[in-house]
Design a protein around this motif. Sequence first.
Motif, PDB file in Angstrom:
ATOM      1  N   GLN A 133      12.440   2.102  -0.870  1.00  0.00           N
ATOM      2  CA  GLN A 133      13.307   2.588  -1.905  1.00  0.00           C
ATOM      3  C   GLN A 133      14.598   1.895  -2.092  1.00  0.00           C
ATOM      4  O   GLN A 133      15.347   1.327  -2.644  1.00  0.00           O
ATOM      5  N   ARG A 134      15.174   2.036  -0.676  1.00  0.00           N
ATOM      6  CA  ARG A 134      16.600   1.307  -0.304  1.00  0.00           C
ATOM      7  C   ARG A 134      16.732   0.251  -0.122  1.00  0.00           C
ATOM      8  O   ARG A 134      17.958  -0.408  -0.261  1.00  0.00           O
ATOM      9  N   LYS A 188      18.896  -2.826  -2.805  1.00  0.00           N
ATOM     10  CA  LYS A 188      19.545  -3.302  -2.585  1.00  0.00           C
ATOM     11  C   LYS A 188      19.428  -4.655  -3.049  1.00  0.00           C
ATOM     12  O   LYS A 188      20.599  -5.490  -2.840  1.00  0.00           O
ATOM     13  N   MET A 189      17.901  -5.172  -3.175  1.00  0.00           N
ATOM     14  CA  MET A 189      17.554  -6.404  -3.915  1.00  0.00           C
ATOM     15  C   MET A 189      18.157  -6.396  -5.204  1.00  0.00           C
ATOM     16  O   MET A 189      18.774  -7.143  -5.775  1.00  0.00           O
ATOM     17  N   ALA A 190      18.409  -5.040  -5.822  1.00  0.00           N
ATOM     18  CA  ALA A 190      18.602  -4.976  -7.001  1.00  0.00           C
ATOM     19  C   ALA A 190      20.563  -5.637  -7.157  1.00  0.00           C
ATOM     20  O   ALA A 190      20.801  -5.846  -8.505  1.00  0.00           O
ATOM     21  N   LYS A 191      20.721  -4.732  -6.357  1.00  0.00           N
ATOM     22  CA  LYS A 191      22.504  -4.415  -6.223  1.00  0.00           C
ATOM     23  C   LYS A 191      22.722  -6.500  -5.967  1.00  0.00           C
ATOM     24  O   LYS A 191      23.349  -6.413  -6.401  1.00  0.00           O
ATOM     25  N   ILE A 212      11.986  -3.501 -11.254  1.00  0.00           N
ATOM     26  CA  ILE A 212      11.144  -5.509 -11.463  1.00  0.00           C
ATOM     27  C   ILE A 212      10.729  -5.470  -9.317  1.00  0.00           C
ATOM     28  O   ILE A 212       9.850  -6.137  -9.024  1.00  0.00           O
ATOM     29  N   ALA A 213      12.107  -5.246  -8.822  1.00  0.00           N
ATOM     30  CA  ALA A 213      11.953  -5.582  -7.403  1.00  0.00           C
ATOM     31  C   ALA A 213      10.692  -4.563  -6.728  1.00  0.00           C
ATOM     32  O   ALA A 213       9.473  -5.689  -5.614  1.00  0.00           O
ATOM     33  N   LYS A 214      10.385  -3.267  -7.054  1.00  0.00           N
ATOM     34  CA  LYS A 214       9.204  -2.462  -6.345  1.00  0.00           C
ATOM     35  C   LYS A 214       7.478  -3.181  -7.538  1.00  0.00           C
ATOM     36  O   LYS A 214       7.015  -3.584  -6.689  1.00  0.00           O
ATOM     37  N   GLU A 215       7.466  -3.546  -8.429  1.00  0.00           N
ATOM     38  CA  GLU A 215       6.966  -4.078  -8.987  1.00  0.00           C
ATOM     39  C   GLU A 215       6.113  -5.498  -7.647  1.00  0.00           C
ATOM     40  O   GLU A 215       5.359  -5.767  -8.143  1.00  0.00           O
ATOM     41  N   ARG A 216       7.582  -6.604  -8.738  1.00  0.00           N
ATOM     42  CA  ARG A 216       6.894  -7.873  -7.872  1.00  0.00           C
ATOM     43  C   ARG A 216       6.504  -7.633  -6.633  1.00  0.00           C
ATOM     44  O   ARG A 216       6.103  -8.836  -5.724  1.00  0.00           O
ATOM     45  N   THR A 217       7.514  -6.711  -5.163  1.00  0.00           N
ATOM     46  CA  THR A 217       7.001  -6.605  -3.847  1.00  0.00           C
ATOM     47  C   THR A 217       5.660  -5.699  -3.758  1.00  0.00           C
ATOM     48  O   THR A 217       4.927  -6.780  -2.390  1.00  0.00           O
ATOM     49  N   ALA A 218       5.211  -4.897  -4.005  1.00  0.00           N
ATOM     50  CA  ALA A 218       3.866  -4.403  -4.424  1.00  0.00           C
ATOM     51  C   ALA A 218       3.061  -5.591  -4.196  1.00  0.00           C
ATOM     52  O   ALA A 218       2.077  -5.699  -3.299  1.00  0.00           O
ATOM     53  N   PHE A 236      12.817 -11.184  -1.837  1.00  0.00           N
ATOM     54  CA  PHE A 236      14.264 -10.597  -2.641  1.00  0.00           C
ATOM     55  C   PHE A 236      13.940 -12.518  -3.294  1.00  0.00           C
ATOM     56  O   PHE A 236      14.213 -12.314  -4.549  1.00  0.00           O
ATOM     57  N   GLN A 237      13.339 -13.243  -2.605  1.00  0.00           N
ATOM     58  CA  GLN A 237      13.687 -14.681  -3.863  1.00  0.00           C
ATOM     59  C   GLN A 237      12.607 -14.307  -4.826  1.00  0.00           C
ATOM     60  O   GLN A 237      12.835 -14.859  -5.856  1.00  0.00           O
TER      61      GLN A 237
END
Length: 189
Positions: free
Chosen positions: A86-87, A91-94, A115-121, A135-136
């Motif tokens: 979650q952190r 961090k990516m979003a911020k 979006i970061a959570k879904e893409r990372t998964a 992140f990229q």
Amino acid sequence: NEKKENVYVAFYDPRVLPSFLEALEEHEKEEFLSPFVALCAEDERDTTNLKIFKGKGLRDIENYNKNELRQLTPLHIEKLESYEEQRSYFKMAKSLKEIYPNELHAYSLDMLEQIAKERTAKMKAYGLDKYNQHFQLFAWEVFYGEDYEKNDSSGVLSEILQSNLSSSEKFKKYKETFTKYYSIGDEAS
């Protein structure tokens, strides 16, 4: 030490660990703790509590009662790992919002975090497991739309994701192909 000699410390001794970690500079502490989920030691001021020094870059120290610590289960460890994830989404979003404040004014941090959570998964499922890769790919999704790799009519991006290449090789090839496909320059780095 000042003479640049090797110094040995019994960091594994729970009586030494708290003093050792508190004497380190913040970046040294992060480097030392990075391989660990957590290390614990008795609190020298209150022996009924244990200090938990969290790894993976977490900087805070939390005190747990010894009885509570004995009851830690894999579920608790999973929750610690979930907190770390979650952190990283936050961090990516911020970070992206700080880099592109004008372009992302319509996005809330919560939206970007999701979006970061879904893409990372998705990318973890393909074996891409490094933060900089996530992140990229997250940034590309924000700017090029959800599931942008499906717009590749040749299917090359999907083939790369499904290949048996190592994480770093897969990402390198994916990035090269993506930048050619979307005709982008240095802003994709």
